[in-house]
Design a protein around this motif. Sequence first.
Motif, short mmCIF file in Angstrom:
data_model
loop_
_atom_site.label_atom_id
_atom_site.label_comp_id
_atom_site.label_asym_id
_atom_site.label_seq_id
_atom_site.Cartn_x
_atom_site.Cartn_y
_atom_site.Cartn_z
N ALA A 143 -13.37 1.97 -16.76
CA ALA A 143 -11.99 2.21 -17.21
C ALA A 143 -10.98 2.21 -16.07
N MET A 144 -11.45 2.15 -14.81
CA MET A 144 -10.52 2.18 -13.68
C MET A 144 -9.94 0.80 -13.43
N ALA A 145 -8.65 0.74 -13.10
CA ALA A 145 -7.98 -0.53 -12.81
C ALA A 145 -8.60 -1.20 -11.59
N LYS A 146 -8.63 -2.53 -11.59
CA LYS A 146 -9.27 -3.30 -10.52
C LYS A 146 -8.65 -2.99 -9.16
N THR A 147 -7.31 -2.94 -9.12
CA THR A 147 -6.64 -2.69 -7.83
C THR A 147 -6.96 -1.30 -7.30
N GLU A 148 -7.09 -0.32 -8.20
CA GLU A 148 -7.41 1.05 -7.77
C GLU A 148 -8.83 1.12 -7.22
N LYS A 149 -9.75 0.38 -7.86
CA LYS A 149 -11.14 0.34 -7.36
C LYS A 149 -11.18 -0.23 -5.95
N ILE A 150 -10.48 -1.38 -5.77
CA ILE A 150 -10.48 -2.05 -4.46
C ILE A 150 -9.87 -1.12 -3.41
N ALA A 151 -8.75 -0.48 -3.75
CA ALA A 151 -8.08 0.43 -2.80
C ALA A 151 -9.00 1.59 -2.41
N PHE A 152 -9.77 2.11 -3.37
CA PHE A 152 -10.69 3.23 -3.11
C PHE A 152 -11.81 2.79 -2.16
N ILE A 153 -12.39 1.61 -2.43
CA ILE A 153 -13.49 1.11 -1.57
C ILE A 153 -12.97 0.82 -0.17
N LEU A 154 -11.76 0.26 -0.07
CA LEU A 154 -11.16 -0.02 1.24
C LEU A 154 -10.94 1.27 2.03
N GLU A 155 -10.59 2.32 1.33
CA GLU A 155 -10.41 3.63 1.98
C GLU A 155 -11.76 4.13 2.51
#
Length: 442
Positions: A143-155
Amino acid sequence: MEAQRNLDAEIEALLNVEKQIRLAGDVSGTKKAVTDILQLCFEARAWKTLNDQIVLLSKRRGQLKQAVTAMVQQAMQYIDQTPDIESKIELIKTLNSVSAGKIYVEIERARLIKKLAKIKEEQGHIAEAADLMQEIAVETFGAMAKTEKIAFILEQVRLCLDRQDYVRAQILSRKISPRVFDADSSKEKKKPKEGDSVVEEAPADIPSLPELKRIYYELMIRYHSHSNDYLEICRSYKAIYEIPSVREDPAQWIPVLRKICWYLVLSPHDPMQSSLLNSTLEDKNLSEIPNFRLLLKQLVTMEVIQWISLWNMFKDEFENEKNMLGGSLGDKAAEDLRQRIIEHNILVVSKYYSRITLKRLAELLCLSVQEAEKHLSDMVVSKSLVAKIDRPMGVVCFQTAKDSNDILNSWSMNLEKLLDLVEKSCHQIHKETMVHKAALKV
């Protein structure tokens, strides 16, 4: 004291109401009751009571999922309004313990962990912040937005690089496919089918895909700089260079293109490097920085490059990179640049000579005989060149030893060509004879 008694009485009354509604199975009523309780605690600035009520409400018998979700979301709005850092951490930890193991508030838990990690990082506890972030595997959140997932992994990757945990940083970075950044965001989103999980909108502070692409490749540059993998650094800068917002602004693309040129020159010679070198030379923007066009042209041209004259010409440009985007090229860059020029010169010599004395090779490379032999041996070991050194005679042979089958194949090919020529010659002679006989009859 009086205010505290009033607050306790109001909460007690609302708890009784919440119990009746919850047991009746009224979802909207239960949500309203739990949020009202939290709102009361917040307005009274009773942070300890707020934490206690969150835990109490989440543990009540038969508590509805929707009520827990509403409660967590409501409490998350209060985090930034806490009076001090201790209250903030305590509230985050309370919400984190309530949401742990509950799949319906997994996104909220991920956001809470991110906030807590940020606080730890600001306090200087980078290792602790990195460990906190690694607990969450956002790639499994549907259910998480794709951009939010990418931002979290990058962090997660950034924190691992900050604590110099390069192995874990590489593992985490592989969770992001570079192809995801090339997805066309302008296409209309498909409406979810019945039964599909609805993807939430990303928060306003999450960067867009092109911005995330740049962050990703900047982190990859940091990772590859650790191992001095110049070709991968070059490819990362090339990806940044392809971002539309960078291509439109000369102030952004000129420093990136300079870095691409430098790292291409520093990369060991292989097919990928040659391909990137030729494609970069075809770039029209390279005419804006003619010195770098000349540098790449020298590498493509099969001529021996004089190291001293090249270094004198580009030394200032090399030193200027410290003040440009991305900083200096690395501690070993100058030494590696000389190494690449020597390797280029050896490859040029191998193209023009089948056999050469070590003394003459050393003269062409402007090195001592021992240094020339060492560099040549290193290239042979790395399989970028085929050569044999006759040390007693002091001769280098660049010819490859042919297999007996190859020799027989070349002989048979030559024989086929010879027989073909003989047959064509016979045909021409026969044709001329026939024409001559016909002319005599006339």
